[in-house]
Design an enzyme around this catalytic site. Structure first.
Site, PDB file in Angstrom:
ATOM      1  N   TYR A  82      12.005  35.576 -18.486  1.00  0.00           N
ATOM      2  CA  TYR A  82      10.781  36.395 -18.679  1.00  0.00           C
ATOM      3  C   TYR A  82      10.362  36.313 -17.232  1.00  0.00           C
ATOM      4  O   TYR A  82      10.084  37.734 -16.678  1.00  0.00           O
ATOM      5  CB  TYR A  82       9.936  35.891 -19.670  1.00  0.00           C
ATOM      6  CG  TYR A  82       8.394  36.249 -19.510  1.00  0.00           C
ATOM      7  CD1 TYR A  82       8.276  37.651 -20.209  1.00  0.00           C
ATOM      8  CD2 TYR A  82       7.386  35.809 -18.885  1.00  0.00           C
ATOM      9  CE1 TYR A  82       7.070  38.219 -20.073  1.00  0.00           C
ATOM     10  CE2 TYR A  82       6.198  36.629 -19.006  1.00  0.00           C
ATOM     11  CZ  TYR A  82       6.135  37.784 -19.535  1.00  0.00           C
ATOM     12  OH  TYR A  82       4.589  38.167 -19.592  1.00  0.00           O
ATOM     13  N   ASN A 106       3.559  48.244 -20.809  1.00  0.00           N
ATOM     14  CA  ASN A 106       3.313  46.970 -21.390  1.00  0.00           C
ATOM     15  C   ASN A 106       4.030  46.048 -22.309  1.00  0.00           C
ATOM     16  O   ASN A 106       4.033  44.831 -22.524  1.00  0.00           O
ATOM     17  CB  ASN A 106       1.850  47.126 -22.177  1.00  0.00           C
ATOM     18  CG  ASN A 106       1.237  45.857 -22.887  1.00  0.00           C
ATOM     19  OD1 ASN A 106       0.924  44.846 -22.146  1.00  0.00           O
ATOM     20  ND2 ASN A 106       1.432  45.768 -24.178  1.00  0.00           N
ATOM     21  N   ASP A 123      11.014  51.593 -30.599  1.00  0.00           N
ATOM     22  CA  ASP A 123      11.521  50.654 -29.948  1.00  0.00           C
ATOM     23  C   ASP A 123      11.857  50.844 -28.788  1.00  0.00           C
ATOM     24  O   ASP A 123      12.821  51.571 -28.432  1.00  0.00           O
ATOM     25  CB  ASP A 123      12.675  49.831 -31.065  1.00  0.00           C
ATOM     26  CG  ASP A 123      13.525  48.787 -30.332  1.00  0.00           C
ATOM     27  OD1 ASP A 123      13.145  48.510 -29.263  1.00  0.00           O
ATOM     28  OD2 ASP A 123      14.116  48.158 -30.984  1.00  0.00           O
TER      29      ASP A 123
END
Length: 246
Positions: A140, A76, A53
């Site tokens: 985001y 990524n 994680d």
């Protein structure tokens, strides 16, 4: 081969764009380690999976401390659900920023010593959402804008030993494309807004990542490479009445 003998880590490399990058790296000759919270549903040939994680700083440091070598890091891991700003508490938006901006910083710092010794490189996976309005994914978009700026600063601070670049990715046809664009008709309609007439495939992003990680880009650092099929056709062109046939 472009990456023959190099060791690469791809975060979030088990599906979608990340899996496309991992496959491209493997085909280019790299030894590829993909990490995510869960293993891939479909095994990726010639890659090794490690559970991680990227929001857990201690786990990230332990993971990279255990690697014998690292030449390329691909940040990524990321993403966000559709969520309008006023429809959620700030804490939920903060978690999006944590995953898409703070986690890549944490991962890069943990990998830095390996990369410095190897004369390696970092490839950040950015988004066109970082440079245009992103209604429904504002946090985001803000995080991706920050990621691109972080990469530029990192490229200066870590030169000349480590190169750092960003892939600014547009719309990609992944196994989750239907969640963003609808079914086949939605994908086709959205594809018509792209100058090249289609969404990217994960392999398109993978090929660009291989280039930035390889010696072919040895003099490229602090750059942002657009992988978006020419961008988006300006809406005013279709709305304007001038020069339209009667």
């Amino acid at each position: 081969m472009e990456l023959d003998g190099k060791v690469a880590v791809v975060t979030g490399g088990t599906r979608g764009v990340g899996a496309g990058i991992a496959r491209s790296f493997a085909r280019a000759g790299a030894e590829v380690v993909v990490c995510a919270r869960r293993p891939p549903e479909v095994p990726l040939p010639r890659t090794e999976f490690r559970a991680l994680d990227v929001r857990d700083a201690d786990a990230v440091r332990e993971f990279f401390a255990g690697l014998p070598r690292l030449d390329v890091l691909v940040n990524n891991a990321g993403g966000a659900p559709y969520r309008r700003l006023a429809d959620a508490e700030p804490e939920r938006h903060a978690r999006v920023i944590e995953l898409n901006l703070l986690a890549p910083l944490t991962v890069s710092l943990a990998a830095h010593e390996h990369l410095r010794r190897a004369g390696g490189s970092v490839v950040m996976i950015g988004s066109v959402s970082g440079s245009r309005p992103s209604p429904g994914s504002a946090a985001y978009g803000a995080a991706k804008a920050g990621l691109e700026n972080l990469a530029r600063s990192m490229a200066v601070e870590w030169a000349p030993e480590v190169r750092v670049n960003t892939l600014v990715v547009g719309m990609v046809h992944t196994e989750l494309a239907h969640l963003h664009y609808g079914g086949a008709e939605g994908v086709e309609a959205v594809s018509r807004t792209v100058p090249l007439g289609r969404l990217a495939q994960p392999a398109d992003v993978g090929a660009a990542a291989v280039f930035l990680a390889s010696d072919a880009s040895a003099y490229i650092s602090g750059a942002s490479l657009l992988v978006h099929g020419g961008g988006e056709r300006p809406a005013f062109l279709d709305a304007a009445t001038a020069n339209k046939e009667a």
